[in-house]
Design a protein around this motif. Structure first.
Motif, PDB file in Angstrom:
ATOM      1  N   SER A 135      -2.611   1.274  -5.120  1.00  0.00           N
ATOM      2  CA  SER A 135      -2.707   2.641  -5.973  1.00  0.00           C
ATOM      3  C   SER A 135      -3.160   2.756  -7.620  1.00  0.00           C
ATOM      4  O   SER A 135      -3.681   3.996  -7.450  1.00  0.00           O
ATOM      5  CB  SER A 135      -1.881   3.785  -6.232  1.00  0.00           C
ATOM      6  OG  SER A 135      -0.299   3.989  -6.496  1.00  0.00           O
TER       7      SER A 135
ATOM      8  N   MET B  92      -5.289   3.479  -1.916  1.00  0.00           N
ATOM      9  CA  MET B  92      -4.554   4.350  -1.849  1.00  0.00           C
ATOM     10  C   MET B  92      -4.481   5.302  -2.971  1.00  0.00           C
ATOM     11  O   MET B  92      -5.091   5.751  -3.899  1.00  0.00           O
ATOM     12  CB  MET B  92      -3.529   3.963  -1.810  1.00  0.00           C
ATOM     13  CG  MET B  92      -3.102   2.920  -0.248  1.00  0.00           C
ATOM     14  SD  MET B  92      -1.120   1.685  -0.364  1.00  0.00           S
ATOM     15  CE  MET B  92      -0.675   4.013  -0.294  1.00  0.00           C
ATOM     16  N   SER B  93      -4.111   6.972  -2.796  1.00  0.00           N
ATOM     17  CA  SER B  93      -3.612   8.261  -2.640  1.00  0.00           C
ATOM     18  C   SER B  93      -4.005   7.314  -4.589  1.00  0.00           C
ATOM     19  O   SER B  93      -2.174   6.702  -4.946  1.00  0.00           O
ATOM     20  CB  SER B  93      -3.185   8.858  -2.513  1.00  0.00           C
ATOM     21  OG  SER B  93      -2.963  10.503  -3.525  1.00  0.00           O
TER      22      SER B  93
END
Length: 259
Positions: A222, A229-230
């Motif tokens: 992330s 990923m977010s």
């Protein structure tokens, strides 16, 4: 009570430098970390390295180094401040002088306490005596050998006659070490027929280690520079990584102490 034998570190037996080492060690670690962080930041700006990634690596490295140095300093202080006394009536006593003096929280209070402890250690080095704060070892429940020290669980009696279970440490390298280990072995409680408590520390270490690795992987995926990923979960995952790391460290310490 007359003393039959006293075990102390060779450094304490000569002229203790406990206070100087404790205060100087902390100042040295802080100075080293400050220089390391400033130097790393300067180099990252000079070479145009990614700020977020490099800063995280630098902070993790500085933290790991400071912990390693603090642990090493703690072992040295524990060795210098721990005494074992054997009296003529065959009673074995132990004292960790690090808790002898307290002047509150903060570095100034720690420095004053360390110097007072050093003065006590020097008195012990010149003319050993059984202090009032020493604990009598009644029964040794277990002895665990580690690379640099022995950790032993025992029933100990305080000066107020209150009996508790405590963990004490014998750092390797003191004079007549084997003789002291024999005295501890003699006090093992063989009459206890209860089954020893199951050691679940390895299971907890495995679970907390897996959780820590999982959170670190989520942090990496992330991170804005990876963006698999977010990015909204980056900081929550970083917080979760710190929490799981603390659990991991806690169970490792328990296993190391033989608890």
């Amino acid at each position: 009570m007359e003393l039959k034998k006293v075990w102390m570190s060779l450094e304490t037996g000569k002229k203790s430098q406990y206070g100087y080492r404790a205060v100087g060690g902390i100042l040295g670690i802080v100075f080293l970390m400050t220089v390391l962080l400033f130097t790393g930041t300067f180099l990252s700006l000079s070479f145009g390295l990614p700020q977020q990634s490099f800063s995280m690596i630098l902070v993790l490295f500085a933290t790991a180094l400071s912990i390693a140095l603090a642990v090493r300093m703690g072992y040295r202080g524990m060795q210098d401040a721990t005494f074992f006394f054997l009296t003529e009536n065959d009673r074995l006593w132990v004292m960790d002088a690090r808790g002898l003096s307290s002047h509150g929280d903060g570095f100034l209070g720690f420095a004053i306490s360390s110097m007072e402890t050093q003065a006590f250690l020097r008195r012990q080095g010149k003319q050993p005596f059984l202090p009032k704060g020493a604990d009598e070892i009644l029964k040794v429940l277990s002895i665990k050998e580690n690379r640099s020290h022995y950790a032993f669980r025992c029933q100990a009696c305080h000066s107020d006659r209150h009996v508790v279970r405590r963990t004490y440490f014998l750092v390797k390298g003191i004079q007549d070490e084997q003789m002291l280990l024999q005295e501890l072995e003699r006090r093992k409680t063989w009459e206890n027929v209860l089954e020893p408590a199951e050691n679940r520390n390895p299971l907890y270490i495995l679970l907390s280690g897996a959780a820590f690795i999982f959170c670190v992987i989520l942090c990496i995926l992330s991170h804005p520079s990876v963006a698999r990923m977010s990015g909204e979960i980056y900081f929550p995952c970083m917080g979760a990584s710190m929490v799981t790391f603390c659990f991991l460290l806690y169970f490792i310490i328990r296993q190391h102490r033989g608890e």
